[in-house]
Design a protein around this motif. Structure first.
Motif, PDB file in Angstrom:
ATOM      1  N   LEU A 211     -10.382 -18.153   5.030  1.00 15.93           N
ATOM      2  CA  LEU A 211     -10.222 -17.587   3.653  1.00 15.93           C
ATOM      3  C   LEU A 211      -8.545 -17.026   3.477  1.00 15.93           C
ATOM      4  O   LEU A 211      -8.396 -16.646   2.374  1.00 15.93           O
ATOM      5  CB  LEU A 211     -11.117 -16.426   3.308  1.00 15.93           C
ATOM      6  N   SER A 212      -8.156 -16.629   4.768  1.00 18.13           N
ATOM      7  CA  SER A 212      -6.668 -16.196   4.532  1.00 18.13           C
ATOM      8  C   SER A 212      -5.656 -17.067   5.098  1.00 18.13           C
ATOM      9  O   SER A 212      -4.642 -17.327   4.541  1.00 18.13           O
ATOM     10  CB  SER A 212      -6.498 -14.703   5.247  1.00 18.13           C
ATOM     11  N   VAL A 246      -0.806  -7.606   7.837  1.00 15.86           N
ATOM     12  CA  VAL A 246      -1.636  -6.731   6.835  1.00 15.86           C
ATOM     13  C   VAL A 246      -2.927  -6.951   7.076  1.00 15.86           C
ATOM     14  O   VAL A 246      -3.689  -5.636   6.950  1.00 15.86           O
ATOM     15  CB  VAL A 246      -1.499  -7.419   5.460  1.00 15.86           C
ATOM     16  N   ALA A 247      -3.655  -7.810   7.528  1.00 12.91           N
ATOM     17  CA  ALA A 247      -4.820  -7.970   8.156  1.00 12.91           C
ATOM     18  C   ALA A 247      -5.246  -6.890   9.081  1.00 12.91           C
ATOM     19  O   ALA A 247      -6.212  -6.260   9.075  1.00 12.91           O
ATOM     20  CB  ALA A 247      -5.138  -9.198   8.680  1.00 12.91           C
ATOM     21  N   VAL A 387       0.602  -3.841  15.182  1.00 13.66           N
ATOM     22  CA  VAL A 387       0.539  -5.320  14.577  1.00 13.66           C
ATOM     23  C   VAL A 387       1.269  -4.973  13.214  1.00 13.66           C
ATOM     24  O   VAL A 387       2.077  -5.795  12.939  1.00 13.66           O
ATOM     25  CB  VAL A 387      -0.804  -5.634  14.499  1.00 13.66           C
ATOM     26  N   PHE A 388       1.126  -4.045  12.405  1.00 14.59           N
ATOM     27  CA  PHE A 388       1.632  -4.066  11.259  1.00 14.59           C
ATOM     28  C   PHE A 388       3.157  -3.520  11.398  1.00 14.59           C
ATOM     29  O   PHE A 388       3.978  -3.964  10.867  1.00 14.59           O
ATOM     30  CB  PHE A 388       0.949  -3.090  10.515  1.00 14.59           C
ATOM     31  N   GLY A 389       3.305  -2.546  12.063  1.00 15.35           N
ATOM     32  CA  GLY A 389       4.680  -1.747  12.397  1.00 15.35           C
ATOM     33  C   GLY A 389       5.721  -2.727  12.925  1.00 15.35           C
ATOM     34  O   GLY A 389       6.892  -2.919  12.433  1.00 15.35           O
ATOM     35  N   VAL A 439      -7.062  -8.195   0.033  1.00 15.64           N
ATOM     36  CA  VAL A 439      -8.232  -8.456  -0.611  1.00 15.64           C
ATOM     37  C   VAL A 439      -9.277  -9.342   0.097  1.00 15.64           C
ATOM     38  O   VAL A 439     -10.198  -8.836   0.294  1.00 15.64           O
ATOM     39  CB  VAL A 439      -7.699  -9.049  -2.105  1.00 15.64           C
ATOM     40  N   VAL A 440      -8.556 -10.264   0.681  1.00 18.45           N
ATOM     41  CA  VAL A 440      -9.694 -11.266   1.393  1.00 18.45           C
ATOM     42  C   VAL A 440     -10.049 -10.349   2.586  1.00 18.45           C
ATOM     43  O   VAL A 440     -11.309 -10.536   3.107  1.00 18.45           O
ATOM     44  CB  VAL A 440      -8.746 -12.602   1.791  1.00 18.45           C
ATOM     45  N   THR A 441      -9.429  -9.586   3.492  1.00 19.19           N
ATOM     46  CA  THR A 441      -9.392  -9.107   4.743  1.00 19.19           C
ATOM     47  C   THR A 441     -10.607  -8.008   4.236  1.00 19.19           C
ATOM     48  O   THR A 441     -11.493  -7.809   5.025  1.00 19.19           O
ATOM     49  CB  THR A 441      -8.243  -8.474   5.264  1.00 19.19           C
TER      50      THR A 441
END
Length: 477
Positions: A211-212, A246-247, A387-389, A439-441
């Motif tokens: 879905l992502s 983002v996930a 992971v995001f950083g 949104v999907v996550t």
């Protein structure tokens, strides 16, 4: 008695051999005689009308048509893409596995290694089952068909030209793209490491890939919305890094902070593991970036040198910031800077010049230091492996600067590029990716929490996931 019997057997055997020899000679003589007779006394035949052979002029169109019908490809391109696929595989196992494995505590290292390997393997199978079809078949602006090429229907070992890259065997392009899908999903593992259930990781990965990753890959590379808009993403700034970053951020919020986070030091247990993993990522990233040219050509060469320069610049940028802010530059910081530079140059590597790559790498390295320190504190999130950083922030910086340095006036390859307009397009692509993935996550995590739950028990977390989830220990004391 035994000796006489054996002697009799030998005599009979010799007699049979002589008989076979004489028979073979007789047959050979007969066949030569018959052949000579056939040549000397041919059988009478009726006269038949014979048409003249077509001249070179008539044969040329037929030969050209036959050559056009036969699948052709450049063997040099095929060799490079086979190598690139192996290099991306190297990025995941062992590269990413060692990088994340060194960042966690010793009681959880095997759980991280297992999660990355099993998630990567799961996605490879799902990619062949329906992922490739949903990304690279005709559909709408967000999804392709999940059934048109399901389980590679219509493909064959010698088929060529059924993929967007006409000069490669079909199976090779599918294999190369499968590694992108696998590593993107595996990147998320680092965000919620050390406290998530193994079965929750697998369910989350399968749903998130579907879905992502699939829609984002179709939207950017498969002829979807952002690709049609003109967004530049050569090797996966939005599809891979912002998407996974983002996930990871959202998942870290949902799973919650590790026990003791912010109260005790949760230090990496093996920095050499992380360092080696980072260097394997750098080597493998040449397949990721230069391989995205899908040919052994000048574009691949440009992506290759940009991957070298941007990474080096990011290492220097991160090291300089640490030296100024902390007084001592760390090996962990230098390794993280290398990964940040690789992330930043990914969307731009095929369209910017070497000087642009250096600027992108330097800026990404500096900004990502803030991403894993100041921004992380502002967000109040326990993103175990940042992971995001690194991937989220680095991907955003790289995607935006791609719109600047791709211009030919700044050393890029895009002639007559309106920098202002392109930066706006890149900004839209970044915003769309963040919104879609977030949104999907959230929806996927709600489903996984309902089905399995997300987090292990407090006792299991204190003991360590190696023992409680996998029944083994990395280091026997």
């Amino acid at each position: 008695m035994k000796t006489s019997l054996f002697t009799g057997w030998q005599a009979r055997f010799h007699a049979v051999c002589l008989l076979m020899l004489f028979s073979a000679l007789a047959v050979g003589a007969f066949s030569r005689t018959a052949h000579a007779q056939a040549q000397v006394s041919p059988a009478p035949s009726e006269a038949v009308a014979v048409e003249p052979l077509p001249g070179p002029e008539a044969a040329a169109p037929a030969a050209a048509a036959e050559a056009a019908a036969a699948p052709t490809f450049d063997h040099g391109d095929v060799a490079w893409m086979l190598t690139s696929t192996l290099l991306v595989l190297l990025m995941v196992v062992p590269g990413l596995a060692l990088f994340y494995g060194g960042l966690v505590r010793s009681k959880n290292v095997l759980s991280v290694l297992s999660q990355i390997l099993v998630v990567f393997s799961l996605v490879l199978i799902l990619w062949v089952a329906y992922g490739y079809s949903a990304v690279f078949s005709e559909g709408n602006a967000f999804f392709g068909s999940f059934t048109q090429f399901a389980f590679l229907k219509g493909f064959a070992p010698d088929s060529v030209g059924n993929t967007p890259i006409k000069g490669l065997p079909d199976y090779l392009f599918v294999a190369f793209q499968s590694t992108f899908a696998g590593i993107t999903t595996a990147l998320i593992v680092g965000a919620f490491a050390e406290r998530i259930k193994f079965k929750a990781v697998l369910l989350f990965s399968a749903l998130w890939f579907t879905l992502s990753y699939i829609p984002m890959a179709h939207i950017v590379w498969g002829g979807g919305y952002l690709g049609a808009m003109g967004a530049i993403d050569f090797a996966g700034g939005t599809v891979v890094h912002i998407n996974a970053g983002v996930a990871g951020l959202v998942a870290a919020y949902f799973v919650g902070k590790r026990i003791g986070y912010g109260q005790t030091a949760l230090k990496p247990h093996n920095v050499p593991f992380t360092y080696i993993g980072a260097m394997l990522l750098w080597v493998g990233w040449f397949g990721f970036n230069a391989g995205s040219a899908a040919a052994a050509d000048t574009v691949a060469s440009l992506a290759f040198i940009n991957t070298i320069l941007a990474t080096a610049a990011a290492v220097l940028g991160w090291t300089l910031v640490e030296a100024v802010s902390k007084g001592k530059p760390s090996a962990l910081g230098a390794a993280s800077g290398a990964v940040a530079g690789l992330v930043g140059i990914t969307p731009a590597c095929g369209t910017v010049g070497p000087l642009g790559a250096i600027v992108i790498g330097l800026v990404t390295g500096v900004v990502c230091v803030w991403g894993v320190t100041g921004l992380k504190r502002l967000l109040k999130v326990d993103d175990t492996a940042d992971v995001f950083g690194v991937h989220g922030v680095g991907g955003i910086v790289g995607a935006l600067l791609t719109g600047v340095f791709s211009a030919q006036s700044l050393g890029g390859t895009k002639a007559d590029l309106d920098i202002g307009h392109q930066v706006w397009v890149q900004l839209v692509s970044v915003g769309f990716t963040i919104a879609w993935c977030a949104v999907v996550t959230v929806a996927i995590l709600l489903v996984v929490r309902l089905v399995f739950g997300l987090r292990v028990t407090e006792e299991a977390e204190r003991t360590g996931l190696d023992v409680t989830s996998h029944g083994e220990s990395a280091y026997e004391v």
